[in-house]
Design an enzyme around this catalytic site. Structure first.
Site, PDB file in Angstrom:
ATOM      1  N   HIS A   1       0.826  -1.209   0.000  1.00  0.00           N
ATOM      2  CA  HIS A   1       0.000   0.000   0.000  1.00  0.00           C
ATOM      3  C   HIS A   1       0.865   1.268   0.000  1.00  0.00           C
ATOM      4  O   HIS A   1       1.718   1.425   0.872  1.00  0.00           O
ATOM      5  CB  HIS A   1      -0.882  -0.030   1.246  1.00  0.00           C
ATOM      6  CG  HIS A   1      -1.847   1.086   1.347  1.00  0.00           C
ATOM      7  ND1 HIS A   1      -1.947   1.890   2.450  1.00  0.00           N
ATOM      8  CD2 HIS A   1      -2.782   1.544   0.470  1.00  0.00           C
ATOM      9  CE1 HIS A   1      -2.904   2.777   2.279  1.00  0.00           C
ATOM     10  NE2 HIS A   1      -3.434   2.598   1.081  1.00  0.00           N
TER      11      HIS A   1
ATOM     12  N   GLU B   1       0.570  -0.598  -4.899  1.00  0.00           N
ATOM     13  CA  GLU B   1      -0.500   0.397  -5.062  1.00  0.00           C
ATOM     14  C   GLU B   1       0.113   1.765  -4.823  1.00  0.00           C
ATOM     15  O   GLU B   1       0.942   1.921  -3.902  1.00  0.00           O
ATOM     16  CB  GLU B   1      -1.615   0.146  -4.043  1.00  0.00           C
ATOM     17  CG  GLU B   1      -2.816   1.087  -4.204  1.00  0.00           C
ATOM     18  CD  GLU B   1      -2.825   2.323  -3.328  1.00  0.00           C
ATOM     19  OE1 GLU B   1      -3.791   3.096  -3.399  1.00  0.00           O
ATOM     20  OE2 GLU B   1      -1.855   2.541  -2.577  1.00  0.00           O
TER      21      GLU B   1
ATOM     22  N   ASP C   1      -0.791   6.306  -5.443  1.00  0.00           N
ATOM     23  CA  ASP C   1      -1.780   7.328  -5.779  1.00  0.00           C
ATOM     24  C   ASP C   1      -1.209   8.284  -6.817  1.00  0.00           C
ATOM     25  O   ASP C   1      -0.053   8.705  -6.706  1.00  0.00           O
ATOM     26  CB  ASP C   1      -2.150   8.104  -4.514  1.00  0.00           C
ATOM     27  CG  ASP C   1      -2.633   7.175  -3.416  1.00  0.00           C
ATOM     28  OD1 ASP C   1      -3.718   6.616  -3.567  1.00  0.00           O
ATOM     29  OD2 ASP C   1      -1.888   6.994  -2.428  1.00  0.00           O
TER      30      ASP C   1
ATOM     31  N   HIS D   1      -0.678  11.396  -2.567  1.00  0.00           N
ATOM     32  CA  HIS D   1      -1.972  11.014  -2.002  1.00  0.00           C
ATOM     33  C   HIS D   1      -2.876  12.215  -1.743  1.00  0.00           C
ATOM     34  O   HIS D   1      -4.033  12.245  -2.145  1.00  0.00           O
ATOM     35  CB  HIS D   1      -1.753  10.249  -0.698  1.00  0.00           C
ATOM     36  CG  HIS D   1      -3.008   9.768  -0.047  1.00  0.00           C
ATOM     37  ND1 HIS D   1      -3.788  10.574   0.775  1.00  0.00           N
ATOM     38  CD2 HIS D   1      -3.645   8.571  -0.096  1.00  0.00           C
ATOM     39  CE1 HIS D   1      -4.832   9.892   1.189  1.00  0.00           C
ATOM     40  NE2 HIS D   1      -4.778   8.674   0.683  1.00  0.00           N
TER      41      HIS D   1
ATOM     42  N   GLU E   1      -3.922   4.180  -8.358  1.00  0.00           N
ATOM     43  CA  GLU E   1      -5.154   4.823  -7.880  1.00  0.00           C
ATOM     44  C   GLU E   1      -5.199   6.247  -8.409  1.00  0.00           C
ATOM     45  O   GLU E   1      -4.345   7.075  -8.068  1.00  0.00           O
ATOM     46  CB  GLU E   1      -5.261   4.822  -6.348  1.00  0.00           C
ATOM     47  CG  GLU E   1      -6.620   5.414  -5.972  1.00  0.00           C
ATOM     48  CD  GLU E   1      -6.824   5.714  -4.495  1.00  0.00           C
ATOM     49  OE1 GLU E   1      -6.175   5.104  -3.643  1.00  0.00           O
ATOM     50  OE2 GLU E   1      -7.680   6.586  -4.246  1.00  0.00           O
TER      51      GLU E   1
END
Ligand code: G3P
Ligand code: CA
Length: 251
Positions: free
Chosen positions: A16, A43, A45, A58, A118
């Site tokens: 993450h 993952e 952002d 993020h 993401e």
């Protein structure tokens, strides 16, 4: 009733924000730590700089994860690149730059690591961010064995991504309770599944989603027992911060 039967082609365990608790989240350093701990999927952002370059970040604001201030999307890539995105975490990472999506594509492809991008648009910029990130991902991963999974809480961003790069797989992120019309939403957006908050996941919900042929990935799971339980229930992917203790080779 859609006759979908989506396959999750990715590793089950996903680091993450890279390894965003051990190294500064959403930096190359974090992705390197995740890779060194055996994770084969990251993952991270992604949003746009003022000059529309996809970068890893993020928050809308710069303040928490850099020595800058204010709204990140108001700065150009050159201006963002002058900031320090590592020192807030620890002095060991002082000087860590904001990564471009392009630089992360190069690293992950070279290291045979898969990606979940993401799409994290600044409010009001959802469709344009979805469109630009999808086009960039399509070009950057053109030679990859497996394309990156695109995900977003923003349906407008996913819709734009679908139009721009329809062959890239997509998943819809849900922050809290899953809305009753989730199958219609997934069908409309052409998504392979849902990426869900662990606090709102039950065995019955996982079964219902899997029975309709969609995938389920769950964030952010930091206890090994819970990871095993979710996998037993039929979840396809698990996002974790604990890359040194919840390692793919120990499950
Ligand atoms: O993509 C799963 C998870 O990262 C969503 O929440 O706030 O960590 O981006 P957040
Ligand atoms: Ca995220």
């Amino acid at each position: 009733m859609p006759s979908l039967n989506h396959h999750w082609p990715y590793p089950a365990l996903i680091a993450h924000r890279g390894a965003g608790k051990i190294a500064p989240e959403n930096t190359l350093a974090a992705i390197r730590v995740g890779t060194q701990n055996g994770f084969r999927m990251m993952e991270y952002d992604v949003k746009l700089s003022r000059d529309a370059v996809p970068v890893l970040l993020h928050d809308d604001q710069l303040d928490r994860t850099s020595n800058g201030q204010g709204i990140a999307s108001r700065l150009t890539l050159a201006e963002l690149s002058a900031l320090d995105f590592g020192a807030w975490h620890s002095s060991a990472y002082s000087g860590e730059p904001i990564p471009t999506l392009s630089s992360i594509a190069a690293f992950t492809l070279a290291n045979q690591v898969h990606s979940n991008i993401e799409i994290k648009p600044t409010t009001g910029d959802e469709a344009e961010t979805g469109r630009r990130v999808a086009l960039a991902a399509q070009a950057l991963w053109a030679q990859a064995s497996l394309p990156p999974l695109l995900s977003s809480f923003s349906e407008a961003a996913l819709e734009a991504a679908q139009q721009a790069a329809p062959t890239l797989p997509r998943a819809l992120l849900i922050e809290e309770d899953v809305p009753a019309d989730w199958p219609e939403r997934l069908e409309r957006l052409g998504c392979m599944g849902l990426n869900l908050n662990d606090r709102f996941v039950s065995q019955a919900l996982v079964q219902a989603i899997r029975q309709k042929g969609y995938t389920v990935a769950v964030w952010t799971v930091n206890e090994a027992e819970r990871v095993r339980e979710l996998l037993d229930w039929g979840c396809n992917g698990i996002f974790t911060d604990k890359v040194t203790t919840i390692r793919p080779d120990t499950l």
